[in-house]
Design a protein around this motif. Sequence first.
Motif, short mmCIF file in Angstrom:
data_model
loop_
_atom_site.label_atom_id
_atom_site.label_comp_id
_atom_site.label_asym_id
_atom_site.label_seq_id
_atom_site.Cartn_x
_atom_site.Cartn_y
_atom_site.Cartn_z
N GLY A 154 0.81 -1.21 0.00
CA GLY A 154 0.00 0.00 0.00
C GLY A 154 0.85 1.26 0.00
O GLY A 154 2.07 1.23 -0.18
N TYR A 155 0.16 2.38 0.23
CA TYR A 155 0.87 3.65 0.26
C TYR A 155 1.86 3.71 1.41
O TYR A 155 1.67 3.06 2.45
CB TYR A 155 -0.11 4.82 0.42
N LYS A 156 2.90 4.52 1.25
CA LYS A 156 3.78 4.84 2.37
C LYS A 156 2.99 5.65 3.40
O LYS A 156 2.21 6.53 3.03
CB LYS A 156 4.99 5.62 1.88
N ARG A 157 3.20 5.36 4.66
CA ARG A 157 2.36 5.98 5.70
C ARG A 157 2.69 7.44 5.94
O ARG A 157 1.79 8.25 6.21
CB ARG A 157 2.50 5.20 7.02
N PHE A 158 3.96 7.81 5.87
CA PHE A 158 4.34 9.18 6.23
C PHE A 158 4.10 10.12 5.05
O PHE A 158 4.45 9.82 3.90
CB PHE A 158 5.80 9.25 6.65
N ASP A 159 3.50 11.25 5.35
CA ASP A 159 3.30 12.29 4.34
C ASP A 159 3.64 13.64 4.95
O ASP A 159 3.49 13.85 6.17
CB ASP A 159 1.86 12.29 3.83
N MET A 160 4.10 14.52 4.12
CA MET A 160 4.43 15.88 4.55
C MET A 160 4.17 16.82 3.38
O MET A 160 4.33 16.44 2.21
CB MET A 160 5.90 15.97 4.98
N GLY A 161 3.75 18.02 3.69
CA GLY A 161 3.49 18.98 2.62
C GLY A 161 3.38 20.38 3.15
O GLY A 161 3.72 20.68 4.30
N LEU A 162 2.90 21.27 2.28
CA LEU A 162 2.71 22.66 2.63
C LEU A 162 1.24 23.02 2.54
O LEU A 162 0.53 22.52 1.65
CB LEU A 162 3.51 23.57 1.68
N GLY A 163 0.79 23.85 3.45
CA GLY A 163 -0.61 24.24 3.49
C GLY A 163 -0.77 25.75 3.53
O GLY A 163 0.10 26.47 4.04
N LEU A 164 -1.87 26.21 2.98
CA LEU A 164 -2.22 27.63 3.01
C LEU A 164 -3.72 27.74 3.17
O LEU A 164 -4.49 27.02 2.52
CB LEU A 164 -1.80 28.31 1.70
N SER A 165 -4.16 28.60 4.07
CA SER A 165 -5.60 28.82 4.25
C SER A 165 -5.88 30.29 4.53
O SER A 165 -5.03 31.01 5.08
CB SER A 165 -6.16 27.94 5.38
N VAL A 166 -7.06 30.70 4.13
CA VAL A 166 -7.55 32.06 4.37
C VAL A 166 -8.94 31.95 4.96
O VAL A 166 -9.74 31.11 4.53
CB VAL A 166 -7.60 32.88 3.06
N GLY A 167 -9.23 32.74 5.97
CA GLY A 167 -10.54 32.62 6.59
C GLY A 167 -10.91 33.84 7.41
O GLY A 167 -10.21 34.86 7.43
N LEU A 168 -12.05 33.69 8.09
CA LEU A 168 -12.58 34.74 8.94
C LEU A 168 -12.85 34.19 10.33
O LEU A 168 -13.23 33.02 10.48
CB LEU A 168 -13.87 35.30 8.35
N ALA A 169 -12.64 35.03 11.32
CA ALA A 169 -13.02 34.71 12.70
C ALA A 169 -14.08 35.70 13.13
O ALA A 169 -13.86 36.92 13.10
CB ALA A 169 -11.80 34.80 13.62
N PHE A 170 -15.25 35.16 13.48
CA PHE A 170 -16.35 35.99 13.97
C PHE A 170 -16.54 35.67 15.44
O PHE A 170 -17.09 34.62 15.80
CB PHE A 170 -17.62 35.72 13.19
N ASN A 171 -16.02 36.56 16.31
CA ASN A 171 -15.95 36.27 17.74
C ASN A 171 -15.21 34.94 17.93
O ASN A 171 -14.05 34.83 17.58
CB ASN A 171 -17.33 36.27 18.37
N LYS A 172 -15.87 33.90 18.42
CA LYS A 172 -15.21 32.62 18.64
C LYS A 172 -15.41 31.61 17.52
O LYS A 172 -14.90 30.50 17.57
CB LYS A 172 -15.69 32.02 19.97
N PHE A 173 -16.15 31.99 16.49
CA PHE A 173 -16.41 31.08 15.37
C PHE A 173 -15.39 31.31 14.25
O PHE A 173 -15.01 32.45 13.97
CB PHE A 173 -17.83 31.27 14.85
N ILE A 174 -14.99 30.20 13.61
CA ILE A 174 -13.94 30.23 12.61
C ILE A 174 -14.46 29.63 11.30
O ILE A 174 -15.17 28.61 11.31
CB ILE A 174 -12.70 29.42 13.06
N PHE A 175 -14.10 30.24 10.17
CA PHE A 175 -14.33 29.63 8.87
C PHE A 175 -13.09 29.82 8.01
O PHE A 175 -12.65 30.95 7.79
CB PHE A 175 -15.54 30.24 8.16
N ASP A 176 -12.51 28.70 7.53
CA ASP A 176 -11.29 28.74 6.73
C ASP A 176 -11.48 27.96 5.44
O ASP A 176 -12.14 26.91 5.41
CB ASP A 176 -10.11 28.12 7.50
N ILE A 177 -10.87 28.46 4.36
CA ILE A 177 -10.74 27.74 3.11
C ILE A 177 -9.26 27.55 2.84
O ILE A 177 -8.49 28.52 2.90
CB ILE A 177 -11.39 28.51 1.94
N GLY A 178 -8.84 26.30 2.58
CA GLY A 178 -7.41 26.05 2.47
C GLY A 178 -7.04 25.06 1.38
O GLY A 178 -7.90 24.43 0.76
#
Length: 207
Positions: A154-178
């Motif tokens: 099967g696939y190799k278990r270990f994976d690593m990469g780069l991530g980027l996300s942009v979002g909004l925080a409304f008081n304590k609520f979070i919404f991100d698209i990444g």
Amino acid sequence: MKKVIASTLLCLSIMTLGAQEKRQEIEYGIRVGMNVSSMGISADRVSLSPDSKVGFNIGIAAEIPVSKTNEAWRINTGLYYTIKGFKLSEDGEKLTSSPAYLQIPVYASWRTPLTDDIKLRINAGPYFALGVNGKNKITDGRLSEKEDCFGHGGYKRFDMGLGLSVGLAFNKFIFDIGYEHGLINISPDDDVKFRNRNFTFTLGYNF
């Protein structure tokens, strides 16, 4: 002697209050969301474009301040269970791959107020993942077969990469698209390159 004891107790009290204040600045939260993932597949200068597959992610998050005086920058990390994968059809056969990972992002997070209640969030950095379960389902007409995504062949278990996300925080609520871009070839065959690609849509709440 009493003055020494009193001074010591006062210092300990100040240190304790300072530590408590510092701990209170770390924000913990829960996250849940949808993945739209695929796989970058190539071999001998030939690339395949699999169809996307929908999965989900769920986890706990910690947003750690870089300093007590700078509220704009934080370290965004946590532990997530996330299902990625892809779909591929060829010559009447259909492969649906659904590898699942435990994933830890280590993102630099910058936020700035847009209004009194809304903040813009931008997160970027590496992620580290370990494959834990999942199935590859092969369908040929009415016949279907399932195999483990990880393990022997099967696939190799270990994976690593780069991530980027942009979002909004409304008081304590979070919404991100990444977006997450895998850097590791997880194929068991070194002549074939498999790299994870994943778009994320995440909702969250910080306590």
